[in-house]
Design a protein around this motif. Structure first.
Motif, PDB file in Angstrom:
ATOM      1  N   PHE A 172     -20.697   7.923   4.975  1.00  8.31           N
ATOM      2  CA  PHE A 172     -20.367   6.429   4.677  1.00  8.31           C
ATOM      3  C   PHE A 172     -20.743   5.686   5.963  1.00  8.31           C
ATOM      4  CE2 PHE A 172     -17.435   2.878   4.184  1.00  8.31           C
ATOM      5  CZ  PHE A 172     -17.811   2.478   3.106  1.00  8.31           C
ATOM      6  N   VAL A 173     -20.026   6.025   7.023  1.00  8.78           N
ATOM      7  CA  VAL A 173     -20.165   5.007   8.178  1.00  8.78           C
ATOM      8  C   VAL A 173     -21.432   5.112   8.619  1.00  8.78           C
ATOM      9  CG1 VAL A 173     -19.412   4.749  10.611  1.00  8.78           C
ATOM     10  CG2 VAL A 173     -17.755   5.436   8.777  1.00  8.78           C
ATOM     11  N   LEU A 174     -22.278   6.502   8.899  1.00 10.60           N
ATOM     12  CA  LEU A 174     -23.615   6.495   9.438  1.00 10.60           C
ATOM     13  C   LEU A 174     -24.504   5.590   8.581  1.00 10.60           C
ATOM     14  CD1 LEU A 174     -25.396   7.312  11.627  1.00 10.60           C
ATOM     15  CD2 LEU A 174     -25.448   9.577  10.619  1.00 10.60           C
ATOM     16  N   ALA A 175     -24.416   5.651   7.312  1.00 10.44           N
ATOM     17  CA  ALA A 175     -25.047   4.989   6.366  1.00 10.44           C
ATOM     18  C   ALA A 175     -25.109   3.738   6.329  1.00 10.44           C
ATOM     19  CB  ALA A 175     -24.913   5.642   4.886  1.00 10.44           C
ATOM     20  N   SER A 176     -23.938   3.343   6.570  1.00 12.57           N
ATOM     21  CA  SER A 176     -23.670   1.745   6.770  1.00 12.57           C
ATOM     22  C   SER A 176     -24.205   1.126   7.920  1.00 12.57           C
ATOM     23  CB  SER A 176     -22.169   1.371   6.974  1.00 12.57           C
ATOM     24  OG  SER A 176     -21.470   2.102   5.841  1.00 12.57           O
ATOM     25  N   ALA A 177     -24.178   1.823   8.990  1.00 17.59           N
ATOM     26  CA  ALA A 177     -24.600   1.642  10.259  1.00 17.59           C
ATOM     27  C   ALA A 177     -26.228   1.646  10.215  1.00 17.59           C
ATOM     28  CB  ALA A 177     -24.476   2.492  11.520  1.00 17.59           C
ATOM     29  N   LEU A 178     -26.967   2.432   9.658  1.00 14.31           N
ATOM     30  CA  LEU A 178     -28.496   2.239   9.288  1.00 14.31           C
ATOM     31  C   LEU A 178     -28.466   1.076   8.442  1.00 14.31           C
ATOM     32  CD1 LEU A 178     -28.899   6.019   8.730  1.00 14.31           C
ATOM     33  CD2 LEU A 178     -29.494   4.734  10.837  1.00 14.31           C
ATOM     34  N   LEU A 179     -27.753   1.031   7.537  1.00 13.33           N
ATOM     35  CA  LEU A 179     -28.048  -0.208   6.460  1.00 13.33           C
ATOM     36  C   LEU A 179     -27.860  -1.404   7.245  1.00 13.33           C
ATOM     37  CD1 LEU A 179     -28.744  -0.272   3.570  1.00 13.33           C
ATOM     38  CD2 LEU A 179     -26.526  -0.650   2.911  1.00 13.33           C
ATOM     39  N   VAL A 180     -27.118  -1.816   8.045  1.00 14.94           N
ATOM     40  CA  VAL A 180     -26.972  -2.701   8.946  1.00 14.94           C
ATOM     41  C   VAL A 180     -28.158  -3.161   9.791  1.00 14.94           C
ATOM     42  CG1 VAL A 180     -25.517  -4.208  10.850  1.00 14.94           C
ATOM     43  CG2 VAL A 180     -24.365  -2.946   8.786  1.00 14.94           C
TER      44      VAL A 180
ATOM     45  N   GLY B  27     -29.465  13.458   8.534  1.00 20.13           N
ATOM     46  CA  GLY B  27     -30.453  13.174   7.614  1.00 20.13           C
ATOM     47  C   GLY B  27     -30.179  12.463   6.297  1.00 20.13           C
ATOM     48  N   PHE B  28     -28.981  13.197   5.773  1.00 18.41           N
ATOM     49  CA  PHE B  28     -28.438  12.507   4.369  1.00 18.41           C
ATOM     50  C   PHE B  28     -27.954  11.437   4.247  1.00 18.41           C
ATOM     51  CE2 PHE B  28     -25.157  12.775   0.867  1.00 18.41           C
ATOM     52  CZ  PHE B  28     -25.991  12.816  -0.187  1.00 18.41           C
ATOM     53  N   SER B  29     -27.436  10.759   5.381  1.00 16.87           N
ATOM     54  CA  SER B  29     -27.052   9.547   5.540  1.00 16.87           C
ATOM     55  C   SER B  29     -28.388   8.666   5.769  1.00 16.87           C
ATOM     56  CB  SER B  29     -26.330   9.248   7.134  1.00 16.87           C
ATOM     57  OG  SER B  29     -25.046  10.067   7.262  1.00 16.87           O
ATOM     58  N   ALA B  30     -29.388   9.024   6.214  1.00 17.58           N
ATOM     59  CA  ALA B  30     -30.448   8.140   6.608  1.00 17.58           C
ATOM     60  C   ALA B  30     -30.962   7.958   5.113  1.00 17.58           C
ATOM     61  CB  ALA B  30     -31.689   8.950   7.216  1.00 17.58           C
ATOM     62  N   GLY B  31     -30.999   9.148   4.149  1.00 23.68           N
ATOM     63  CA  GLY B  31     -31.560   8.982   2.922  1.00 23.68           C
ATOM     64  C   GLY B  31     -30.638   7.954   1.960  1.00 23.68           C
ATOM     65  N   VAL B  32     -29.485   8.163   2.216  1.00 26.28           N
ATOM     66  CA  VAL B  32     -28.471   7.383   1.183  1.00 26.28           C
ATOM     67  C   VAL B  32     -28.607   5.879   1.881  1.00 26.28           C
ATOM     68  CG1 VAL B  32     -26.227   6.461   0.975  1.00 26.28           C
ATOM     69  CG2 VAL B  32     -26.926   8.723   0.852  1.00 26.28           C
ATOM     70  N   ALA B  33     -28.909   5.500   2.986  1.00 22.53           N
ATOM     71  CA  ALA B  33     -28.990   4.321   3.511  1.00 22.53           C
ATOM     72  C   ALA B  33     -30.544   3.838   3.142  1.00 22.53           C
ATOM     73  CB  ALA B  33     -29.133   4.319   5.256  1.00 22.53           C
ATOM     74  N   PHE B  34     -31.461   4.749   2.982  1.00 25.32           N
ATOM     75  CA  PHE B  34     -32.856   4.280   2.712  1.00 25.32           C
ATOM     76  C   PHE B  34     -32.755   3.708   1.071  1.00 25.32           C
ATOM     77  CE2 PHE B  34     -37.110   4.974   0.538  1.00 25.32           C
ATOM     78  CZ  PHE B  34     -37.668   3.941   1.779  1.00 25.32           C
ATOM     79  N   GLY B  35     -32.127   4.443   0.620  1.00 27.64           N
ATOM     80  CA  GLY B  35     -32.023   4.373  -1.010  1.00 27.64           C
ATOM     81  C   GLY B  35     -31.313   2.912  -1.297  1.00 27.64           C
ATOM     82  N   LEU B  36     -30.294   2.697  -0.563  1.00 29.36           N
ATOM     83  CA  LEU B  36     -29.573   1.467  -0.525  1.00 29.36           C
ATOM     84  C   LEU B  36     -30.339   0.173  -0.007  1.00 29.36           C
ATOM     85  CD1 LEU B  36     -25.856   2.431   0.489  1.00 29.36           C
ATOM     86  CD2 LEU B  36     -26.542   1.808  -1.715  1.00 29.36           C
ATOM     87  N   GLN B  37     -31.051   0.546   0.951  1.00 33.48           N
ATOM     88  CA  GLN B  37     -31.815  -0.678   1.663  1.00 33.48           C
ATOM     89  C   GLN B  37     -32.772  -0.998   0.365  1.00 33.48           C
ATOM     90  OE1 GLN B  37     -32.094  -1.746   5.047  1.00 33.48           O
ATOM     91  NE2 GLN B  37     -32.417  -3.349   3.859  1.00 33.48           N
ATOM     92  N   TYR B  38     -33.411   0.043  -0.289  1.00 27.79           N
ATOM     93  CA  TYR B  38     -34.452  -0.231  -1.319  1.00 27.79           C
ATOM     94  C   TYR B  38     -33.905  -1.127  -2.154  1.00 27.79           C
ATOM     95  CZ  TYR B  38     -37.891   0.725  -4.919  1.00 27.79           C
ATOM     96  OH  TYR B  38     -38.861   0.699  -6.045  1.00 27.79           O
ATOM     97  N   ALA B  39     -32.822  -0.618  -2.834  1.00 33.98           N
ATOM     98  CA  ALA B  39     -32.107  -1.319  -3.686  1.00 33.98           C
ATOM     99  C   ALA B  39     -31.835  -2.886  -3.338  1.00 33.98           C
ATOM    100  CB  ALA B  39     -30.890  -0.700  -4.326  1.00 33.98           C
ATOM    101  N   ILE B  40     -31.339  -3.104  -2.346  1.00 31.05           N
ATOM    102  CA  ILE B  40     -30.829  -4.248  -1.705  1.00 31.05           C
ATOM    103  C   ILE B  40     -32.023  -5.306  -1.647  1.00 31.05           C
ATOM    104  CG2 ILE B  40     -29.857  -5.559   0.289  1.00 31.05           C
ATOM    105  CD1 ILE B  40     -27.781  -3.273   0.710  1.00 31.05           C
ATOM    106  N   TYR B  41     -33.199  -4.754  -0.869  1.00 32.65           N
ATOM    107  CA  TYR B  41     -34.331  -5.442  -0.672  1.00 32.65           C
ATOM    108  C   TYR B  41     -34.888  -6.033  -1.840  1.00 32.65           C
ATOM    109  CZ  TYR B  41     -38.098  -6.658   2.249  1.00 32.65           C
ATOM    110  OH  TYR B  41     -39.241  -7.762   2.641  1.00 32.65           O
TER     111      TYR B  41
END
Ligand SMILES: Nc1ncnc2c1ncn2[C@@H]1O[C@H](COP(=O)(O)OP(=O)(O)O)[C@@H](O)[C@H]1O
Ligand SMILES: [Mg+2]
Lengths: 227, 306
Positions: free
Chosen positions: B31-39, B240-254
């Protein structure tokens, strides 16, 4: 050959656990180390295993200079020493056979070698029927024999048993001692730390007596010294 | 240590066991790492898009008219001529840039994206552009107004998609950009630091739950690598899993926020996601996995001492 040369150990809290210990143990010897609680017996084994560094002096085992060893070499040293503890330290979620296999697996043995050797060593300690039992299903003596098999399975040249009979009944204590003698006959150096006066007096082996961090007597064919 | 193939399976099993045994900690880590990546990703996306918009504005005496997709070429040409022929509004020239050229320019600006260009050959997301050069900036409102009128006239009806007049927007964007960068950078740094701490604790917990095994391993002479690698692998998987989650969210947000919502605002043009895709993937996975490795190594350091 194990050599302690003027070895001193002072723990960070200031306890002087060993004071100028000089000791020589030949290959293939059988040695008892006795002494009151707090005499420094366990500290001696910790130094041998490079778990603790000596504060002074020099320790060598065969080609290893233990007193100044890089931590990358420590695993190599430990593969030449098998250790048995008074509380067995078997992994509770593994069977007897798996506990022995684990020791081989983590040093990188192949599955085939593991399978063959585990069966042999269960037999050596007389537990070929109990390989599938978890530690909780075994008596104290049986658990200690599994621990001994685990210590032996990687073919170390030295076996150290730190109070191996403290938690087993007297009959089992004798059986474990007999096993250790057999191991010694196979050519391995065996060091037994114990409080058991009867055992020491019965076997008439070399006895090193420690007191307050010092070696106070060292006799071949010796008896337990009440010091 | 000799390499044994079956050890690979063993390492993976231990790493996954570690993740699921302390699933709550693992979840917190992701959760935290994916948020960091998303930001990180959002900051960067905003910046790149702002830069892209500013670049088109760097000469202030230009207006860009985006031509609607369905418009026939002769209508576009007609529109071009009508704009060129506007009286008293200081129009000097109107250049027609086809959508293929626009796409090519776009990717030329940002390095070698040849394969992506090909991907778009049949379905170019860009539009034809008419770039108007004028001399008197007080006439911009006038020009814009007249072009909007043309969009209602019969012969060029519906040909204007949007008009991009970015004079004062330029300064605004610049200010916003600085503020956004500053705020997001701090949030990003904070979250990344917190991530490392959480990973450290997760791995510490994993080591703790396997402390008996680890202690036996050390006594029988397992190599430092053999003891440590499952834990490092756990860190790698979490990262890696955090990166994957962040990427998915980034895609959706974008896709939803940037392309659909912000992209609809006349004055802003949003880069297609695919254009940022490769950098997103690389950045997310390098940072995610990197922090996973760093976090686990830090928490193993103490165990490696004895
Ligand atoms: N890690 C340690 N830190 C500080 N003091 C210790 C440590 N381990 C042992 N000691 C002290 O060193 C002395 C010798 O301990 P030990 O070698 O365990 O004795 P034995 O095994 O003969 O009972 C004791 O006084 C003990 O309290
Ligand atoms: Mg002791």
């Amino acid at each position: 050959m194990i050599i302690f040369n003027n070895v001193t150990k002072v723990y960070p809290n200031g306890t002087r656990a060993l004071k100028n210990v000089d000791l020589e143990i030949q290959d293939g010897e059988f040695v008892f180390i006795v002494g009151a609680s707090g005499a420094g017996k366990t500290t001696l084994t910790k130094l041998l295993l490079c778990e603790e560094k000596p504060s002074g002096g020099r320790i060598t085992i065969d080609k290893f200079n233990v007193s100044r060893m890089s931590r990358f070499k420590v695993p190599k040293l430990r593969r030449t020493i098998g250790i048995v503890f008074q509380d067995f330290r078997l992994l509770p979620n593994m069977t007897a056979a798996e506990n022995i296999a684990f020791a081989m697996h983590v040093v990188g043995e192949s599955k085939k070698t593991i399978k063959a050797r585990v069966a042999n060593f269960l037999k050596l300690v007389g537990l070929e029927e109990k390989g599938a039992c978890k530690p909780a299903e075994l008596s104290g003596g049986e658990q200690q024999r599994v621990a001994l098999a685990r210590a032996l399975v990687n073919n170390p040249s030295v076996i150290i048993a730190d109070e191996p009979t403290a938690n087993v009944d007297p009959y089992m204590a004798i059986e474990i001692m007999e096993l250790l003698l057999r191991v010694n006959k196979l050519g391995k150096t065996v060091i037994v730390i114990t409080h058991n006066v009867n055992l020491v007096n019965y076997y008439k082996k070399r006895v090193i007596t420690m007191k307050d961090g010092e070696v106070v007597s060292d006799r071949k064919g010796g008896m337990f010294d009440e010091v | 240590m000799r390499f044994r193939f079956y050890n690979v399976g063993y390492f993976f099993r231990l790493a996954f066991q570690g993740i699921f045994r302390n699933s709550l900690m693992s979840l917190a880590t992701v959760f935290v790492l994916a948020s960091a990546l998303l930001v990180t990703g959002c900051t960067w996306a905003v910046n790149v898009n702002l830069d892209h918009n500013l670049q088109e504005v760097n000469t202030y005496n230009k207006i860009v008219v985006f031509v609607s997709k369905e418009t026939e070429d002769h209508t576009t040409e007609l529109l071009r001529e009508k704009i060129l022929n506007l009286k008293n509004v200081s129009v000097e020239s109107v250049e027609w840039v086809t959508k293929d050229q626009v796409l090519r320019n776009l990717f030329d600006d940002y390095g070698d994206y040849g394969d992506i260009l090909q991907m778009y050959d049949d379905d170019n997301p860009c539009k034809d552009e008419l770039i108007i050069t004028y001399s008197d900036s007080s006439k911009v409102t006038d020009i814009t107004y007249q072009i909007k009128n043309m969009n209602e006239q019969e012969d060029t009806f519906g040909s204007v998609d949007k008009i991009n007049d970015r004079r004062e927007v330029a300064q605004k964007i610049d200010e916003i950009k600085n503020i956004i960068s500053l705020v997001f950078s701090w949030i990003m740094i904070l979250l990344l630091v917190v991530s490392v701490f959480i990973i450290m604790n997760t791995i510490k917990l994993a080591v703790f739950s396997r402390r008996e095994e680890v202690s036996i391993m050390r006594y029988v002479g397992a190599s430092g690598f053999f003891v440590a690698f499952p834990f490092v692998l756990e860190g790698i998987f979490l990262g890696g899993f955090s990166a994957g989650v962040a990427f998915g969210l980034q895609y959706a947000i974008y896709k939803v926020f940037a392309v659909k919502i912000v992209g609809d605002i006349d004055i802003i043009s949003i880069l297609p996601f695919e254009y940022l895709l490769r950098d997103f993937i690389i950045t997310f996975f390098v940072i995610g996995i990197g922090l996973g490795v760093i976090g686990s190594l830090i928490s193993l350091r103490k165990y490696n001492k004895d």
